[in-house]
Design a protein around this motif. Structure first.
Motif, short mmCIF file in Angstrom:
data_model
loop_
_atom_site.label_atom_id
_atom_site.label_comp_id
_atom_site.label_asym_id
_atom_site.label_seq_id
_atom_site.Cartn_x
_atom_site.Cartn_y
_atom_site.Cartn_z
N UNK A 418 0.80 -1.22 0.00
CA UNK A 418 0.00 0.00 0.00
C UNK A 418 0.84 1.27 0.00
N UNK A 419 1.91 1.39 0.79
CA UNK A 419 2.73 2.59 0.67
C UNK A 419 3.31 2.79 -0.72
N UNK A 420 3.59 1.70 -1.43
CA UNK A 420 4.08 1.80 -2.80
C UNK A 420 2.99 2.36 -3.71
N UNK A 421 1.77 1.86 -3.58
CA UNK A 421 0.69 2.30 -4.47
C UNK A 421 0.25 3.73 -4.18
N UNK A 441 15.48 1.85 -6.19
CA UNK A 441 14.64 0.87 -6.89
C UNK A 441 13.23 0.85 -6.31
N UNK A 442 13.11 1.04 -5.00
CA UNK A 442 11.79 1.10 -4.38
C UNK A 442 11.00 2.29 -4.92
N UNK A 443 11.64 3.43 -5.04
CA UNK A 443 10.94 4.61 -5.56
C UNK A 443 10.48 4.38 -7.00
N UNK A 444 11.29 3.70 -7.79
CA UNK A 444 10.88 3.42 -9.17
C UNK A 444 9.69 2.48 -9.19
N UNK A 446 7.45 2.18 -6.82
CA UNK A 446 6.31 2.96 -6.37
C UNK A 446 5.75 3.84 -7.49
N UNK A 447 6.63 4.46 -8.26
CA UNK A 447 6.17 5.30 -9.38
C UNK A 447 5.33 4.48 -10.35
N UNK A 448 5.74 3.24 -10.60
CA UNK A 448 4.99 2.40 -11.54
C UNK A 448 3.63 2.01 -10.96
N UNK A 449 3.58 1.74 -9.65
CA UNK A 449 2.32 1.36 -9.05
C UNK A 449 1.36 2.54 -8.96
N UNK A 450 1.88 3.72 -8.63
CA UNK A 450 1.04 4.92 -8.64
C UNK A 450 0.46 5.15 -10.03
N UNK A 451 1.30 5.01 -11.04
CA UNK A 451 0.83 5.21 -12.42
C UNK A 451 -0.23 4.18 -12.80
N UNK A 476 0.39 -9.09 -13.54
CA UNK A 476 1.51 -8.17 -13.33
C UNK A 476 2.15 -8.47 -11.97
N UNK A 477 3.47 -8.70 -11.98
CA UNK A 477 4.21 -8.96 -10.75
C UNK A 477 4.95 -7.68 -10.36
N UNK A 478 4.67 -7.18 -9.16
CA UNK A 478 5.33 -5.98 -8.66
C UNK A 478 6.54 -6.37 -7.83
N UNK A 479 7.74 -5.99 -8.28
CA UNK A 479 8.95 -6.26 -7.51
C UNK A 479 9.56 -7.59 -7.86
#
Length: 510
Positions: A418-421, A441-444, A446-451, A476-479
């Motif tokens: 959830x913090x990523x999204x 890498x975490x910030x990248x 997160x950017x993809x999940x927000x988008x 879709x696999x996140x991470x």
């Protein structure tokens, strides 16, 4: 951009613009649900005069939890049905273009949590082009406890869900003033919030209030009425009150919170209480046959919501969080694992089948994996598959990001996605969930999940293909998996899901 907005009940003033968004906090959307209104349907908020300053989060629902960075409940707080809005500092409806709206329903086992948790700050999503709404609703006994009829005016079950519908009605009537499009609303939630979303998809009262849904880690199944009645008798006995409308209404919210906590602890200490001894959740939506006709999984499969786009996600190591915080019983022997499987009516071979997928797994690993998939992973996958089969446009994803190594670690566990999204990795309160300060890498990620959330809310397209039947080629696999961070039972997706084919979810009985 002005920070004064019109709502259905009056004008409100929000905070000064910050980081590209304006936050308007603690807006009442219904009357306080106490006094004569206690245990009743939410009532429309009376209008106020002048401009109401809405710059701080409102009171949270009665609960005993104290969550990092969020306000706690104080006995006497009654004006708990409030919501918060984040809207972009510029580019809203003043330019003639309404923005998509995302309405967030928090989780917390239907017992704790609030819209004021730092990981639910809507600033990043507002910068991505959304108007974001987060809301409080009645939880615990106030929201989901069974209250017997008093012979005059019945107290409905599922009051927490009715609160959520009232908030969505407020969005329909007021969100245009904030630049939002009332005809392009996505309702989203995680855990108890995700199952609330699934329930809303099937409830007549929510029809037409949203067109898309996001469900992260939906938990199932819902309760049978008999379990809700059983819990009420237990809570009333603990509080030394009659299990009647009059007895319950005379007890303070604080009394019912304390009694509910004691009932939970009693179940934990009693190995003969079956399923409730493992990680007791004693409140939740009730399949009452009227407001909620059945478990939402069955209703979705029967075609209750084919016109609603659905995005489903779950984490690959859900229950490792409960193991880390001590909310579930420790299982370290084969005998305990067998008793767990028997109490939940699982196929006898299931634990051994899990171990065959990951031979190096410990008994504790197997227990957490099975419990997580039982409660969240398999239920979420079936929700996606049922919606796709009934003709609904459905997207499926999994959160697999882990952090191992010599520093603070974190599994791909419950709540970590959830913090990523939301784009809130910098919040110190979430560092336990993600294993420390975020990396580049975490910030990248997160950017993809927000988008993805922003794209889905705007157009129904998160950036990948919809599924036909939760098949792995459209997930879709996140991470990425860190081998140092724990066993990966999801490495063979098809084999894992095949283990659950003989299992059927039914509303929880006492």
């Amino acid at each position: 951009m002005t920070s004064v907005f019109d709502t259905v009940s009056g004008r409100v003033r929000g905070r000064a613009p910050d980081r590209g968004a304006v936050a308007v906090l603690g807006i009442p959307y219904a009357e306080p649900p106490f006094g004569a209104a206690r245990f009743r349907e939410p009532r429309p908020r009376h209008a106020w005069t002048g401009i109401r300053d809405c710059v701080e989060f409102g009171p949270v629902s009665p609960q005993s939890a104290e969550l990092p960075g969020a306000p706690s409940w104080s006995p006497g707080d009654e004006d708990i049905l409030g919501l918060n809005v984040w809207t972009p500092e510029s580019g809203n409806g003043a330019a003639g273009r309404r923005l998509p709206v995302l309405v967030w329903i928090h989780g917390g086992a239907y017992t704790f949590g609030s819209s004021a948790q730092p990981d639910f700050d809507g600033t990043a999503l507002a910068r991505a082009g959304l108007v974001v709404v987060t809301l409080n609703y009645r939880i615990g006994f106030e929201g989901f406890g069974h209250v017997p009829d008093d012979g005059e005016d019945a107290c409905p079950p599922n009051r927490g869900l009715l609160d959520q519908i009232a908030a969505l009605e407020w969005v329909r009537d007021s969100i245009a003033s904030f630049g939002g499009d009332p005809d392009n609303v996505t309702v989203a939630g995680q855990s108890a919030g995700a199952t609330s979303v699934a329930c809303l998809m099937t409830m007549d009262g929510a029809r037409g209030l949203f067109r898309r849904a996001i469900a992260h880690s939906a938990v199932g199944p819902v309760f049978a009425p008999e379990l809700a009645e059983h819990v009420t008798r237990q809570v009333a006995a603990e509080a030394a009150i009659a299990a009647t409308h009059a007895g319950l209404a005379a007890a303070s919210a604080h009394t019912l919170v304390r009694a509910s906590d004691a009932v939970v602890e009693g179940f934990r200490q009693d190995p003969h209480s079956g399923r409730l001894s493992w990680d007791p959740v004693i409140f939740g939506p009730v399949a009452d046959g009227h407001l909620l006709r059945a478990d939402p999984l069955d209703l979705v499969a029967a075609g209750a919501a084919p016109d609603i786009d659905l995005l489903v996600c779950h984490t690959t190591q859900e229950y490792w969080l409960m193991g880390a915080v001590g909310s579930c019983a420790e299982v370290t022997t084969e005998e305990e694992l067998a008793r767990f499987a028997e109490d939940f009516g699982l196929p006898d071979s299931l634990p051994a089948d899990y171990r065959r997928l990951v031979p190096e797994a410990t008994v504790r690993d197997v227990h957490l994996a099975v419990y997580g998939d039982l409660s969240f992973g398999e239920y979420s996958n079936r929700l996606a598959a049922a919606h796709a089969r009934s003709g609904g446009r459905t997207f499926l994803s999994r959160f697999a990001r882990q952090r191992g190594g010599s520093g603070p670690g974190a599994y791909a566990w419950h709540c970590a996605d959830i913090p990523f999204a939301f784009g809130n990795l910098a919040e110190e309160s979430v560092h336990f969930l993600i294993g420390g300060p975020p990396t580049p890498a975490d910030h990248r990620l997160s950017d993809r999940m927000v988008a993805a959330w922003a794209g889905f809310a705007a157009t129904g397209d998160p950036g990948w293909e919809p599924v036909a039947d939760a098949s792995p080629d459209a997930i879709r696999i996140w991470g990425t998996v860190d081998p140092a961070a724990g066993p990966d039972f999801w490495r063979d997706d098809e084999a894992l899901r095949a283990l659950w084919r003989a299992f059927t979810y039914r509303p929880e009985q006492p």
